[in-house]
Design an enzyme around this catalytic site. Structure first.
Site, mmCIF file in Angstrom:
data_model
loop_
_atom_site.group_PDB
_atom_site.id
_atom_site.type_symbol
_atom_site.label_atom_id
_atom_site.label_comp_id
_atom_site.label_asym_id
_atom_site.label_seq_id
_atom_site.Cartn_x
_atom_site.Cartn_y
_atom_site.Cartn_z
ATOM 1 N N LYS A 148 7.718 -7.049 -15.050
ATOM 2 C CA LYS A 148 7.554 -5.604 -15.270
ATOM 3 C C LYS A 148 7.741 -5.184 -16.726
ATOM 4 O O LYS A 148 7.510 -4.026 -17.078
ATOM 5 C CB LYS A 148 8.562 -4.845 -14.399
ATOM 6 N N VAL A 208 5.661 -3.748 -8.249
ATOM 7 C CA VAL A 208 6.246 -2.780 -7.322
ATOM 8 C C VAL A 208 6.011 -3.265 -5.896
ATOM 9 O O VAL A 208 4.865 -3.460 -5.485
ATOM 10 C CB VAL A 208 5.610 -1.381 -7.495
ATOM 11 N N ALA A 250 6.746 -6.151 -4.280
ATOM 12 C CA ALA A 250 6.371 -7.558 -4.026
ATOM 13 C C ALA A 250 4.898 -7.636 -3.631
ATOM 14 O O ALA A 250 4.030 -7.268 -4.422
ATOM 15 C CB ALA A 250 7.290 -8.176 -2.971
ATOM 16 N N LEU A 298 3.317 -5.907 -1.271
ATOM 17 C CA LEU A 298 2.764 -4.720 -0.624
ATOM 18 C C LEU A 298 1.668 -4.088 -1.491
ATOM 19 O O LEU A 298 1.805 -4.019 -2.717
ATOM 20 C CB LEU A 298 3.869 -3.688 -0.376
ATOM 21 N N ASP A 307 15.930 -1.666 -12.241
ATOM 22 C CA ASP A 307 14.758 -2.308 -11.647
ATOM 23 C C ASP A 307 13.928 -1.295 -10.860
ATOM 24 O O ASP A 307 12.701 -1.221 -11.003
ATOM 25 C CB ASP A 307 15.203 -3.458 -10.741
ATOM 26 N N LYS A 362 10.071 0.503 -11.593
ATOM 27 C CA LYS A 362 8.997 0.557 -10.595
ATOM 28 C C LYS A 362 8.458 1.973 -10.423
ATOM 29 O O LYS A 362 7.234 2.179 -10.342
ATOM 30 C CB LYS A 362 9.505 -0.007 -9.265
ATOM 31 N N GLY A 397 11.416 -11.379 -2.117
ATOM 32 C CA GLY A 397 11.276 -12.722 -1.562
ATOM 33 C C GLY A 397 10.170 -13.482 -2.244
ATOM 34 O O GLY A 397 9.111 -12.912 -2.549
#
Length: 811
Positions: free
Chosen positions: A575, A605, A607, A609, A674, A678, A793
């Site tokens: 990022k 942002v 992972a 998705l 973090d 995002k 993950g």
């Protein structure tokens, strides 16, 4: 009837010669093979050139090379000829080697090797190979006869590139073949003058010999046996999945060979073309392969483009000036002057304005060509009606060739659209009225990439090759490489060309097997140097290329502008680049657009998705974003979903680290930085120039804990906050609520706060490490558009990175 020809690579060793002998016997059983033309054993011609050159320099070391050559041929005789026939063959070989030694000694004594003498020296290569092969066949029961081509092929005295007297040579060949049924083993490459002086036929002379013999005998087919499966659709050194062309016309073969295809040489085709004799290119090492048939006329196919070839290095000259417009004879004077000075023109192009004439020559001829032109047009240049000659170097010519390109609309459009959308600049084009060749001049640095792109466009329209470089094979990077290995290759082929960690790097233009990258990297002697890694990646760029940054490094992110400017896409879960200044963020977007590449960071942002992609789609479709509400930290989502009376806050943090949910330093998660990065990225996707300092962030741990000297010290100090967190949890539980760390944006204000939400809130029911985003828009006002799923993950993040990698091709 057939004529077969075998090149030097086919007969380089006794083992390979045995293979050739078997091919010859099979051909005799299946067809009426009349002659076999052979080159010198592989490497022998180069040895003869070298030893004669050294002798002319007065270097007595030539005798060592001569002895090696003698030993090689004698060893071949011992391997191939049975004992009963061996002495006779060795006697002839020894006699010829003595003749060669005497000639080269003369060169050594006079310190000069003339073109006449060099031709005589070179002739020994083909004479020895043809003689040994003929005797090998005879000894094994095949009726074969040695034929020295100097006895039948008559040439002029242009030593090194002799011109053949076709009428006389054809009569001689027919007369020689009229009597007897024995298979003739003919020396390729050589002929002789009417006075009996030895000459050579130039490049690919043995192929030419086969074509001459075939034309004289009017055979049904000429087979050229080499070390590839025919003429390929492109150079396999550039396009790894180039494949053999089943059939092509003489004209197509001429066009491809003129522009660099090495398998066939234009003069080879001429005798066969005049007699309309098919030529088949076959592979000695894959004799079952049908090869490529080159013929006068072929059955109609749906194939528009037959192949793509190139000349790697050319110089491009431009003659221009106002005094050229409407003046007759300018072109004639120009090209006559060049021809008189033996300057070969590769390509010519001229606009209808007549203001300029451009042409390509070999690089070594550029300086002389300019000198000749400036001398021819000295007066016009003095008066200023013609400008000084402009010379461009480091250029390449690509040729897209196909008989069916004629009268087929859209071929040129496909070519230029393909190159244009990938940022390959076309410097000049040429297309003759035959329409079977579109020639394009590009920068040499773009040659390989352009060929790969064009090959994909015309030969693999449903399949692409993507070259990948990965920096940071840690938790996510390692999982990414594993997923890349498992990806089916039916639509996209991924080729890993480079991988690097903080200590070492490995780069391989031929590709690193996904099963070997760890061993290759571990054993690599190359110390990681980021600038060198990027430089090699840009200089070796081919087709679709992507740089993948799986680090959390400022230094790697700082290389993005250089990578994008080099015409390479960037994909990253890092990022840092997107959360620096607004100007820096916009610069990266602009560079990607200007260089026709992608800068993708979906995994910045949520992972894997599809949050950023969905937001972009909403904006591009004209929807108005009214509010963004989200839980953007998979770590904190996991923490507040897991913490309970038996599991303390500090213990849950350790558990999240073990699962790979946290940033390398969990303080990035707990500081809220973090999640702030995002929400900043999402707001910037709306075109709003927000900066990090504009976001109000509620910290989750006191400064005295966050300021610990190391991660371990921080985790130890974090235990002192467990009681406070338990109190907050109990209070929320008693109210029927759950703790959630929310990121919000509305009316130009972005903030991150810890809140307790009840069961009516869509964020209440989250589990494990789930992220959730709710977009309230003009079209989704009453019921926000919600995206929910795992937000951390290695597996899901790597999957998101891989999706972006594949997306670079679509863009």
């Amino acid at each position: 009837m057939k004529v077969l020809k075998f090149g030097g690579s086919s007969i380089k060793t006794p083992e390979r010669i045995r293979n050739v002998l078997q091919i010859i016997r099979t051909s005799l059983d299946e067809t009426d093979a009349r002659a076999v033309v052979v080159s010198a054993f592989g490497g022998v011609t180069d040895q003869l050139i070298n030893l004669s050159t050294e002798a002319a320099k007065g270097n007595s070391a030539y005798t060592v090379q001569l002895e090696e050559l003698s030993q090689r041929h004698r060893a071949c005789v011992r391997e191939l000829i049975p004992t009963a026939h061996r002495e006779e063959v060795l006697n002839t070989v020894n006699r010829w080697m003595q003749e060669l030694e005497d000639i080269v000694q003369g060169v050594y004594l006079v310190r000069e090797v003339t073109s006449r003498t060099r031709d005589l020296v070179l002739s020994f290569g083909e004479r020895l190979s043809a003689f040994i092969i003929s005797k090998s066949l005879s000894a094994s029961g095949t009726e074969a006869e040695y034929l020295d081509a100097r006895e039948v092929i008559i040439t002029d005295s242009r030593f090194g590139l002799a011109q053949v007297d076709l009428k006389t040579s054809y009569l001689n060949i027919r007369e020689r073949f009229k009597n007897g049924s024995a298979l003739r083993i003919v020396t390729g490459f050589i002929g002789s003058t009417r006075e009996g002086e030895t000459t050579t036929l130039g490049r690919s002379g043995s192929d030419y010999t086969a074509s001459l013999v075939g034309a004289a005998l009017e055979v049904d087919e000429i087979e050229i046996w080499t070390d590839v499966d025919g003429v390929l659709t492109a150079d396999p050194r550039i396009v790894s999945d180039a494949f053999p062309i089943e059939s092509m016309t003489y004209e197509e073969a001429m066009e491809m060979s003129h522009f660099g295809a090495k398998v066939i040489f234009p003069p080879t085709l001429q005798p066969a073309m005049k007699k309309k004799i098919p030529i088949r290119i076959r592979n000695t090492f894959h004799p079952d392969s049908p090869g490529t048939l080159i013929a006068h006329q072929l059955a109609k196919t749906n194939r528009a483009v037959t192949g793509i070839s190139s000349i790697e290095q050319i110089a491009f000259l431009r003659v221009q000036g106002s005094g050229m417009i409407g003046v007759a004879g300018i072109s004639g004077r120009l090209f006559q002057a060049l021809a008189q000075n033996d300057i070969n023109i590769i390509l010519i192009t001229q606009g209808s304005s007549e203001h300029s004439i451009c042409f390509a020559v070999e690089p070594h001829a550029a300086a002389k060509a300019r000198e000749v032109i400036e001398e021819e047009f000295e007066l016009e240049m003095k008066t200023g009606v013609i400008d000084k000659v402009l010379v461009e170097t480091d250029l390449s010519i690509l040729a897209v060739v196909g008989e069916n390109m004629r009268h087929t609309p859209g071929i040129a459009g496909k070519v230029f659209n393909c190159l244009g959308k990938h940022g390959v600049n076309v410097i000049a084009i040429a297309q003759g009225s035959s329409e079977r060749n579109i020639s394009i001049i590009v920068a040499k640095k773009d040659e390989s990439r352009a060929i790969q792109l064009l090959h994909d466009t015309f030969f693999r329209p449903g399949k692409k090759t993507l070259y990948v470089y990965v920096v940071g094979p840690g938790l996510v990077g390692r999982e990414l490489l594993s997923q890349m290995e498992a990806l089916p290759g039916d639509r996209i082929t991924l080729v890993l060309r480079g991988v690097a960690n903080s200590k070492k790097m490995v780069l391989d233009p031929n590709g690193i097997p996904f099963t070997e990258w760890q061993d290759r990297l571990r054993n690599s002697p190359a110390v990681m140097d980021l600038r060198t890694f990027v430089k090699e990646m840009i200089s070796g760029k081919d087709g679709y290329t992507v740089f993948v940054d799986c680090t959390a490094s400022d230094a790697v992110a700082a290389q993005y502008p250089r990578v994008l400017s080099g015409g390479i896409s960037v994909v990253t879960p890092n990022k840092i680049a997107n959360t620096q200044s607004w100007d820096s963020f916009r610069k990266l977007q602009t560079l990607a657009g200007n260089n026709s590449v992608s800068f993708l960071y979906e995994t910045n942002v949520g992972a894997g998705l599809p949050i950023i992609r969905t937001l972009r789609n909403l904006v591009e479709c004209g929807d108005e974003i009214l509010r963004i509400e989200a839980i953007l930290s998979g770590t904190l989502s996991y923490v507040f979903n897991t913490i309970d009376a038996s599991t303390s806050f500090s213990k849950v943090i350790r558990m999240a680290m073990e699962k790979g949910y946290t940033e390398p330093d969990p303080r990035d998660d707990l500081s809220g930085q973090d999640a702030a990065r995002k929400i900043l990225i999402l707001v910037r996707e709306l075109g709003i120039p927000l900066e990090m300092e504009d976001i109000a962030v509620e910290k989750l741990v006191p400064d005295e804990v966050a300021d610990a000297a190391s991660v371990e010290d921080f985790l130890a100090k974090l235990e002192t906050t467990d009681a406070d967190w338990e109190a907050k949890r109990l209070k929320a539980e008693k109210e029927g609520k759950a703790l959630r760390y929310l990121a919000k944006y509305e009316n130009g204000v972005a903030a991150l706060t810890l809140e307790a939400v009840d069961n009516r809130h869509p964020f209440y029911s989250l589990t494990d490490n789930e992220n959730i985003v709710a977009f309230t828009t003009a079209r989704y006002r009453e019921h926000p558009l919600v995206i929910r799923g795992p937000g951390a993950g290695a597996s899901v993040t790597a999957a998101g990175v891989l999706a972006d990698i594949l997306q670079t091709i679509n863009r």
